[in-house]
Design a protein around this motif. Sequence first.
Motif, PDB file in Angstrom:
ATOM      1  N   ARG A 170     -12.350   5.002  -9.341  1.00  0.00           N
ATOM      2  CA  ARG A 170     -12.642   5.046  -7.905  1.00  0.00           C
ATOM      3  C   ARG A 170     -11.741   6.062  -7.206  1.00  0.00           C
ATOM      4  O   ARG A 170     -12.200   6.834  -6.352  1.00  0.00           O
ATOM      5  N   GLU A 171     -10.478   6.096  -7.597  1.00  0.00           N
ATOM      6  CA  GLU A 171      -9.572   7.058  -6.976  1.00  0.00           C
ATOM      7  C   GLU A 171      -9.948   8.485  -7.359  1.00  0.00           C
ATOM      8  O   GLU A 171      -9.856   9.398  -6.539  1.00  0.00           O
ATOM      9  N   LEU A 172     -10.382   8.679  -8.588  1.00  0.00           N
ATOM     10  CA  LEU A 172     -10.854  10.009  -9.000  1.00  0.00           C
ATOM     11  C   LEU A 172     -12.080  10.422  -8.190  1.00  0.00           C
ATOM     12  O   LEU A 172     -12.221  11.601  -7.825  1.00  0.00           O
ATOM     13  N   ALA A 173     -12.958   9.463  -7.903  1.00  0.00           N
ATOM     14  CA  ALA A 173     -14.137   9.770  -7.088  1.00  0.00           C
ATOM     15  C   ALA A 173     -13.734  10.169  -5.673  1.00  0.00           C
ATOM     16  O   ALA A 173     -14.312  11.096  -5.080  1.00  0.00           O
ATOM     17  N   LEU A 174     -12.729   9.480  -5.115  1.00  0.00           N
ATOM     18  CA  LEU A 174     -12.249   9.840  -3.788  1.00  0.00           C
ATOM     19  C   LEU A 174     -11.601  11.223  -3.802  1.00  0.00           C
ATOM     20  O   LEU A 174     -11.825  12.040  -2.889  1.00  0.00           O
ATOM     21  N   LEU A 175     -10.812  11.504  -4.831  1.00  0.00           N
ATOM     22  CA  LEU A 175     -10.209  12.834  -4.963  1.00  0.00           C
ATOM     23  C   LEU A 175     -11.284  13.898  -5.025  1.00  0.00           C
ATOM     24  O   LEU A 175     -11.183  14.947  -4.377  1.00  0.00           O
ATOM     25  N   ASP A 176     -12.335  13.650  -5.799  1.00  0.00           N
ATOM     26  CA  ASP A 176     -13.393  14.642  -5.928  1.00  0.00           C
ATOM     27  C   ASP A 176     -14.098  14.878  -4.590  1.00  0.00           C
ATOM     28  O   ASP A 176     -14.397  16.024  -4.225  1.00  0.00           O
ATOM     29  N   ALA A 177     -14.343  13.793  -3.843  1.00  0.00           N
ATOM     30  CA  ALA A 177     -14.982  13.936  -2.536  1.00  0.00           C
ATOM     31  C   ALA A 177     -14.103  14.722  -1.576  1.00  0.00           C
ATOM     32  O   ALA A 177     -14.599  15.554  -0.794  1.00  0.00           O
ATOM     33  N   ALA A 184      -2.928  19.183  -9.701  1.00  0.00           N
ATOM     34  CA  ALA A 184      -1.943  18.301 -10.323  1.00  0.00           C
ATOM     35  C   ALA A 184      -2.331  16.839 -10.130  1.00  0.00           C
ATOM     36  O   ALA A 184      -2.129  16.008 -11.026  1.00  0.00           O
ATOM     37  N   LYS A 185      -2.900  16.521  -8.973  1.00  0.00           N
ATOM     38  CA  LYS A 185      -3.344  15.141  -8.734  1.00  0.00           C
ATOM     39  C   LYS A 185      -4.477  14.780  -9.683  1.00  0.00           C
ATOM     40  O   LYS A 185      -4.544  13.653 -10.191  1.00  0.00           O
ATOM     41  N   TYR A 186      -5.374  15.731  -9.955  1.00  0.00           N
ATOM     42  CA  TYR A 186      -6.456  15.481 -10.902  1.00  0.00           C
ATOM     43  C   TYR A 186      -5.903  15.174 -12.285  1.00  0.00           C
ATOM     44  O   TYR A 186      -6.327  14.222 -12.946  1.00  0.00           O
ATOM     45  N   PHE A 187      -4.953  15.989 -12.742  1.00  0.00           N
ATOM     46  CA  PHE A 187      -4.339  15.746 -14.043  1.00  0.00           C
ATOM     47  C   PHE A 187      -3.641  14.388 -14.076  1.00  0.00           C
ATOM     48  O   PHE A 187      -3.708  13.660 -15.066  1.00  0.00           O
ATOM     49  N   GLU A 188      -2.944  14.055 -12.991  1.00  0.00           N
ATOM     50  CA  GLU A 188      -2.245  12.766 -12.921  1.00  0.00           C
ATOM     51  C   GLU A 188      -3.215  11.608 -13.093  1.00  0.00           C
ATOM     52  O   GLU A 188      -2.961  10.671 -13.865  1.00  0.00           O
ATOM     53  N   LEU A 189      -4.344  11.665 -12.396  1.00  0.00           N
ATOM     54  CA  LEU A 189      -5.291  10.562 -12.439  1.00  0.00           C
ATOM     55  C   LEU A 189      -6.052  10.510 -13.758  1.00  0.00           C
ATOM     56  O   LEU A 189      -6.339   9.422 -14.274  1.00  0.00           O
ATOM     57  N   THR A 190      -6.412  11.663 -14.320  1.00  0.00           N
ATOM     58  CA  THR A 190      -7.112  11.637 -15.603  1.00  0.00           C
ATOM     59  C   THR A 190      -6.189  11.129 -16.712  1.00  0.00           C
ATOM     60  O   THR A 190      -6.625  10.417 -17.616  1.00  0.00           O
ATOM     61  N   THR A 191      -4.922  11.490 -16.656  1.00  0.00           N
ATOM     62  CA  THR A 191      -3.958  10.957 -17.626  1.00  0.00           C
ATOM     63  C   THR A 191      -3.808   9.452 -17.459  1.00  0.00           C
ATOM     64  O   THR A 191      -3.787   8.695 -18.440  1.00  0.00           O
ATOM     65  N   LEU A 192      -3.713   9.001 -16.198  1.00  0.00           N
ATOM     66  CA  LEU A 192      -3.605   7.565 -15.932  1.00  0.00           C
ATOM     67  C   LEU A 192      -4.851   6.836 -16.413  1.00  0.00           C
ATOM     68  O   LEU A 192      -4.756   5.717 -16.942  1.00  0.00           O
ATOM     69  N   LEU A 193      -6.022   7.457 -16.248  1.00  0.00           N
ATOM     70  CA  LEU A 193      -7.258   6.821 -16.686  1.00  0.00           C
ATOM     71  C   LEU A 193      -7.258   6.612 -18.196  1.00  0.00           C
ATOM     72  O   LEU A 193      -7.642   5.544 -18.684  1.00  0.00           O
ATOM     73  N   ARG A 194      -6.821   7.615 -18.958  1.00  0.00           N
ATOM     74  CA  ARG A 194      -6.757   7.463 -20.412  1.00  0.00           C
ATOM     75  C   ARG A 194      -5.796   6.337 -20.797  1.00  0.00           C
ATOM     76  O   ARG A 194      -6.105   5.506 -21.657  1.00  0.00           O
ATOM     77  N   HIS A 211      -6.731  -1.339 -13.623  1.00  0.00           N
ATOM     78  CA  HIS A 211      -8.004  -1.363 -14.342  1.00  0.00           C
ATOM     79  C   HIS A 211      -8.625   0.032 -14.300  1.00  0.00           C
ATOM     80  O   HIS A 211      -8.532   0.729 -13.276  1.00  0.00           O
ATOM     81  N   PRO A 212      -9.257   0.466 -15.377  1.00  0.00           N
ATOM     82  CA  PRO A 212      -9.858   1.807 -15.376  1.00  0.00           C
ATOM     83  C   PRO A 212     -10.817   2.051 -14.218  1.00  0.00           C
ATOM     84  O   PRO A 212     -10.873   3.168 -13.687  1.00  0.00           O
ATOM     85  N   ASP A 213     -11.559   1.014 -13.800  1.00  0.00           N
ATOM     86  CA  ASP A 213     -12.495   1.209 -12.684  1.00  0.00           C
ATOM     87  C   ASP A 213     -11.759   1.572 -11.395  1.00  0.00           C
ATOM     88  O   ASP A 213     -12.275   2.333 -10.563  1.00  0.00           O
ATOM     89  N   GLN A 214     -10.560   1.033 -11.235  1.00  0.00           N
ATOM     90  CA  GLN A 214      -9.761   1.364 -10.050  1.00  0.00           C
ATOM     91  C   GLN A 214      -9.353   2.831 -10.077  1.00  0.00           C
ATOM     92  O   GLN A 214      -9.395   3.521  -9.048  1.00  0.00           O
ATOM     93  N   VAL A 215      -8.985   3.323 -11.255  1.00  0.00           N
ATOM     94  CA  VAL A 215      -8.608   4.737 -11.374  1.00  0.00           C
ATOM     95  C   VAL A 215      -9.829   5.624 -11.192  1.00  0.00           C
ATOM     96  O   VAL A 215      -9.754   6.691 -10.563  1.00  0.00           O
TER      97      VAL A 215
END
Length: 312
Positions: A266-273, A222-232, A260-264
């Motif tokens: 970065r958070e997606l990268a942290l989630l993935d790690a 759910a966090k992944y979906f939240e962040l990918t939606t926010l990124l779009r 900013h998209p780069d901020q999102v």
Amino acid sequence: MSGEHVPRLAQALARLLSKGLEQDASILEFAASTHGEGTAGGLRGILAEPDSPDATTLAGLLLFPSDAQLARLEPIIEEAACSPEEAARVADTVEDGCCAAAAILPGGECVSITLEPGQARAFVSRLRLAHTPPRLLARTVEDRFPAREDQAGSSAPPGLTGWEIKSRLRHCRLDWTPDRTAFLAALLASATEEGLLELLDWTVGYLSALPPDAPAMDRLGAKYFELTTLLRRARDFHDALAKSSFEIMMAQGARVSLPHPDQVRRELALLDAVCQAVTGRPSWTLSGMTETDLGAMEDGEEVIAALGGPGG
């Protein structure tokens, strides 16, 4: 904790206040921007008027231990393992025994602080003596960093230390549950050392946003979906902003400024790690998505057909 640890810990903290809390460059930047004074002499001038609001604000900042200072204190704090009642006794002892403190500025200059009633007790409360993390997390850290568990000043190799991580856990303000403890133990056991503190901070924020009884592992998708939606949305927002202005967009109905998209990203990268460390899988696989190899294609019609469109 045996009774002898209360006075011993109180004495160590009183000595630290007397010797001086080490400060970083940010304190001088703060003083310069807030008070117009960025030198040791300027700080002494502000503190010479203890009844002024400026002196109270500055003293509170100087008496706030840095992350590095907290890590250096963690060995004696962990050894004491204070209960809430014992932590209160330590705070009372330090408050009763300390009337002055010192701050060591970058470059080595020392600034004296006359302690007002309650300031020494507030300093001790910031150390969170009674908030020792669960033993499982301490064991995980000790297993991961066995050569670095000696006290500061030892021959331990440079780099991240177990005391830094333990101090971070003490100050994270999570209510500990078995699920949260297990989740963080998995992260600390498997995540790469580089960037581990940033991953730990992100994970604490993630857990804090969930109900205490929520299964953290199950919410990663759910966090992944939240962040990918926010990124779009953030991409669309900033693309539109680049072609217009925020004032015009507000007039057209925009009411929320998006990161900013780069901020999102970065958070997606942290989630993935975090997902890789805790589950051994990339974050997108936890969202229920699947991946299919469609092969090599040379034109748009082949892509449409491969996706089941006309001619597929």
